[in-house]
Design an enzyme around this catalytic site. Sequence first.
Site, PDB file in Angstrom:
ATOM      1  N   PRO A  91      -3.688   0.657   1.384  1.00 45.65           N
ATOM      2  CA  PRO A  91      -4.440   0.812   0.181  1.00 45.65           C
ATOM      3  C   PRO A  91      -5.196   2.130   0.190  1.00 45.65           C
ATOM      4  O   PRO A  91      -5.852   2.457   1.171  1.00 45.65           O
ATOM      5  CB  PRO A  91      -5.399  -0.360   0.258  1.00 45.65           C
ATOM      6  N   GLU A  92      -5.082   2.877  -0.847  1.00 49.87           N
ATOM      7  CA  GLU A  92      -5.869   4.096  -1.008  1.00 49.87           C
ATOM      8  C   GLU A  92      -7.010   3.783  -1.985  1.00 49.87           C
ATOM      9  O   GLU A  92      -7.212   2.629  -2.326  1.00 49.87           O
ATOM     10  CB  GLU A  92      -4.977   5.235  -1.511  1.00 49.87           C
ATOM     11  N   HIS A 148      -1.236 -14.296   8.987  1.00 52.97           N
ATOM     12  CA  HIS A 148      -1.990 -13.128   9.452  1.00 52.97           C
ATOM     13  C   HIS A 148      -3.460 -13.155   9.053  1.00 52.97           C
ATOM     14  O   HIS A 148      -4.075 -12.114   8.892  1.00 52.97           O
ATOM     15  CB  HIS A 148      -1.366 -11.831   8.958  1.00 52.97           C
ATOM     16  N   ARG A 188      -0.538  -5.776  10.553  1.00 51.31           N
ATOM     17  CA  ARG A 188      -0.427  -4.709  11.540  1.00 51.31           C
ATOM     18  C   ARG A 188      -1.724  -4.463  12.309  1.00 51.31           C
ATOM     19  O   ARG A 188      -1.745  -3.634  13.217  1.00 51.31           O
ATOM     20  CB  ARG A 188       0.036  -3.417  10.858  1.00 51.31           C
TER      21      ARG A 188
END
Length: 272
Positions: free
Chosen positions: A2-3, A92, A111
Amino acid sequence: MPELPEVEHAARTLREWLAEGPVVRAEAGATRIFREGGRRLFTQRLPGRRLSQVERRGKILLLHFDDDVGLLCHLGMTGKWVRRPASGAVPHSHARLALAGGVVLHYCDPRLFGRIEVHAASALSTLPAVRALGPDPLIDGIDPAALRARLGKTRRAVKAALLDQAVLAGVGNIYATEALFAAGIHPARAASSLSKRQVERLAASLDAVLATALARPVEEMAYLSEGGWVDNPFLVYGREGEACPRCRRGVIEAPVIGGRTSAFCARCQKAG
DNA sequence: TGACCCCTGGCC
DNA sequence: GGCCAGGGGTCA
């Protein structure tokens, strides 16, 4: 990750979700999302706390709770918060905030590049990670003169310089790539070699690219979809080998610059 | 300043 | 089975 636009969306969503009620339970897995001691602080300090404010600085989320409890959350590449009506298995899920009423907010991150830290809420904005950030395009705006001053200090590729969060907070690989295309600037150009006019165009392009992304419907935000975006909404990012959408004659190339995949049209973006 | 590393999942 | 991925931190 996400930016800026995606993190801004996360901030707005968390603001809404956390307004539903105080935290009644906090759980955390033993993952590196939490740095030393953070996991224990998370489970101990959050219960009973009510959200007072959610801030976003660049790609960093700052959550202020009452009793001076604060959370810093960076989503890394694959982090996201999801809301589930009741407790249950969520893939996750590394941290959970159960709210009064039964809703559970999960921090999910396959991740594990993201991080969550517990601090005094009053200290959040003076944390080193926050102080190190350059101006935030949404909060501070993009001042072309200031941008030029920062870019002028380095001979690095302008693309790499834009990814430096001390130059502009929140700009990442995709939006840097798109803005350079919109401004007609080659991504490998030395940052300090850009003319005043080019930096002005770049500032305007960054503004436009981020505004477009912010206006996009949530379900089209790339990082939210499960297997990447259904339709690539970008002009050059992820379009290696396709015809340039502007000149129609160039072909999009995707070299690695500063360690990250870029994309540009050599006809529209001259190396100079 | 660039190379490498941290991880897992999805795609070719 | 290999390659790639939007993040950043560290090291030479």
